[in-house]
Design a protein around this motif. Structure first.
Motif: not given
Ligand code: SF4
Length: 349
Positions: A14-25, A57-60
């Motif tokens: 997963g990923c700790p962020n929820r970026c408003k621009h995230c192209w993956l969704g 695929v999101r946060e390394p």
């Molecule tokens: S995958 Fe990248 S762009 Fe998407 S929410 Fe996580 S850090 Fe942000």
């Protein structure tokens, strides 16, 4: 004969962020079961010349045991070795003092960090309080270890003054001079991003080309190539070709934590799903991959760009698109969403 090479990126942690621009969704964080990595490689390996496996695929490096994880990604890949990119977890950089040493040990010399302006705007767009301060802290940690930070900034109609402040602050911090001292370049660049995934929801906030401040133009990637939506509508009005994505011999797939499989062409939304590793026969799923046989791509292959422009383009809009393919992808996703919702409602597109 196996002719294609496969790269799989699996959302294991997963990923700790929820970026408003995230192209993956945005997707929920759910750790995939133990041994999912092996299961995924086994599923595909008899069909491809090589399989390169990435556990993110999101946060390394989002998992605690990122060192062993990296070794395991290398170990389970078949006839291939995963690469390091100019990407890292700023979340981990500020929480784990050993992480930067790990990055050095795998020859990472530059790390991209994403901003949306100064504190309030960046926290809001990354989706968590404290993100901006962490990005600044990560910048210092990287420089201290002679890794150059690269500041990527997404611009829209509401954060422009903030970006000017951020640029001024980067100069105040003397980031260019400090990176030069160890022989690397600091870079600061601005762009609008594609218009898919979460960024598609920001279409109403997309900035007009003429509203990019002159002071930011030298930092805007390929500004002279960027077009307004009106320019693009005019240029594409009679374009009879179809905009579609192709697999060449190198195929890359994104695997969601539900084991749903997607191409990495655009966002990981249901209309782009190829199948599911737990539920689908591997031969059938691979055949869909090779033949690009999914409803979204069928629509893409059968809809001329001129029809997309006519149906979804706004010839009066001055919103900026950084390249023509970003605009075609935006129109195509509008068409796909529309067609598949009609199909669900009426039984046909
Ligand atoms: S995958 Fe990248 S762009 Fe998407 S929410 Fe996580 S850090 Fe942000």
């Amino acid at each position: 004969m196996k002719t294609n090479n496969l790269t799989v990126l699996a959302d294991l942690y997963g990923c700790p962020n929820r970026c408003k621009h995230c192209w993956l969704g945005h997707m929920p964080n759910r750790e995939m079961p133990n041994n999912s990595d092996k299961q995924i490689v086994e599923y595909f390996k008899s069909y491809f010349r090589s399989v390169t496996f990435y556990s993110w695929v999101r946060e390394p490096d989002y998992c605690e045991n990122y060192v062993e994880r990296w070794q395991r990604d290398i170990q389970i890949s078949v006839n291939a070795k995963p690469q390091r990119f100019e990407l890292a977890s700023f979340w981990r950089l500020v929480r784990d003092k050993n992480y930067v040493r790990f990055l050095k040990s795998v020859d990472v010399n530059t790390v991209q960090l994403t901003f949306f302006g100064t504190e309030k705007m960046t926290d809001c767009y990354v989706g968590r309080k404290g993100a901006y301060q962490e990005l600044l802290q990560a910048t210092e940690i990287l420089i201290e270890h002679q890794i150059a930070p690269r500041w990527q900034v997404f611009i829209n109609a509401e954060n422009t003054p903030n970006i000017m402040d951020l640029l001024a602050y980067s100069k105040e911090l003397k980031l260019s001079e400090r990176c030069k001292a160890f022989g690397r370049d600091f870079s600061f660049f601005v762009h609008s991003g594609s218009c898919d995934g979460e960024n598609r929801k920001l279409y109403p906030l997309r900035i007009n080309k003429e509203d990019i401040p002159v002071e930011l133009i030298p930092y805007y990637i390929n500004f002279s190539e960027a077009k307004t939506e009106a320019d693009l509508c005019r240029a594409l009005a009679n374009d009879g070709s179809c905009f579609t994505y192709h697999n060449e011999s190198e195929i890359t797939l994104n695997i969601a934590n539900s084991f749903d499989v997607y191409f990495n062409f655009t966002h990981m939304r249901p209309e782009w799903k190829i199948g599911n590793i737990l539920n689908d026969d591997s031969g059938e799923l691979v055949s869909k991959i090779i033949n690009a046989d999914i409803p979204a791509l069928k629509i893409a292959r059968n809809t001329p760009v001129s029809a997309l422009v006519k149906r979804f383009g706004n010839p009066l809009s001055h919103k900026i698109f950084d390249c023509v393919d970003d605009y075609k992808a935006y129109l195509l996703n509008e068409m796909i969403t529309y067609s598949l919702s009609c199909h669900r409602t009426h039984g046909k597109p």
